[in-house]
Scaffold this active site. Sequence first.
Site, PDB file in Angstrom:
ATOM      1  N   ALA A 190       0.836  -1.217   0.000  1.00 29.98           N
ATOM      2  CA  ALA A 190       0.000   0.000   0.000  1.00 29.98           C
ATOM      3  C   ALA A 190       0.863   1.256   0.000  1.00 29.98           C
ATOM      4  CB  ALA A 190      -0.957  -0.001   1.207  1.00 29.98           C
ATOM      5  N   THR A 192       2.848   4.822  -1.148  1.00 31.21           N
ATOM      6  CA  THR A 192       2.449   6.184  -1.499  1.00 31.21           C
ATOM      7  C   THR A 192       2.281   6.338  -3.008  1.00 31.21           C
ATOM      8  OG1 THR A 192       3.818   6.862   0.360  1.00 31.21           O
ATOM      9  CG2 THR A 192       3.008   8.610  -1.065  1.00 31.21           C
ATOM     10  N   GLU A 203      14.930   3.368  -5.252  1.00 34.44           N
ATOM     11  CA  GLU A 203      15.565   3.070  -3.959  1.00 34.44           C
ATOM     12  C   GLU A 203      17.070   3.061  -4.163  1.00 34.44           C
ATOM     13  OE1 GLU A 203      15.106   2.608  -0.103  1.00 34.44           O
ATOM     14  OE2 GLU A 203      13.372   1.721  -1.094  1.00 34.44           O
TER      15      GLU A 203
END
Length: 343
Positions: A190, A192, A203
């Site tokens: 879930a 952003t 990342e």
Amino acid sequence: LLETKVLLHCFLFCFQQLLELLQSMTSSSVVDKPPVRRVAIFGGTHGNELSGVFLVKHWQENGAEIQRRGVEVKPFLTNPRAVKKCTRYIDCDLNRVFDPDNLGRTVVEDIPYEVRRAQEINHIFGPKGSDDAYDLIFDLHNTTSNMGGTLILESSRDDFTIQMFHYIKNALAPEHCPVLLIEHPSLKYATTRSVAKHPVGVEVGPQPQGVLRADILDKMRKIVKHGLDFVQLFNEGKEFPPCTIEVFKITEKVDYPRNKDDEVIAIIHPKLQDQDWQPLNNGDPLFLTLDGGVIAYKEDCTVYPTFINEAAYYEKKQAFVKTVKLKLSAKHIRSSVSAQNIS
């Protein structure tokens, strides 16, 4: 009998050739995708991951380098209170609350700050899952793990994003740019960025929390640049033929060894530390106890660990995640606007 065998062989050969021709025709058929008109770049989803924070703040002041013809590109600070305090979050992890329950939660006085913020973000860039949602979101993160410049994919069926990742990987070559696929039946993130039609996680590490490193920031900046270049080329009518990329698909989260009081009793073994994306085989060391005991990996299946010893994941009881290596293919795509122009 010999003639029959020869005829059968010829028939099978011709049939195989026909199958290959049909497969080639099918794989090369163009899939029209809507143009990408609205793009957001999120920084500060975690307030102590500073590369994205500094890049977004810079682009809010001077966004020339992220602008592309025919595209609205919006740099956005997602968790300003956490950024101000240089902490991961205020009440709960913003990158885990973009689920229907939290997005539909009634706003009351004691609602967690990040849940209220998630609803605000969903209102601005969503609603999630709707036609009105932003086309693409780059969500910029840092990790303390030795993951390099990693792209995070949420769906194995997202041809547009797979094509973009293929483009970014080629643009960065020979520098390694792994792709982490977080699609899993039970591990629900879930995130952003999941507000967008095409969510992209970026990342980059290793970088300590609350610290900036020029090399890590530059790597992140290049990934965003190449992603936006792809968007512009796509919108302008460039066709992208079928492609295949290597991905690391998450299979399981692994916790540290703990005692009866739920306290960590062993640390990442030196031979595993900083070995993100490297093969882990049966018998390889995982953890080291303070009295010198070694806890080894005891499975026959080779896996590729990542997020090894990530600082933020101690609270999530996660020492690393296991991944398996596989290939993902994307169809031949082009912008539906250019398709209309051709017809």
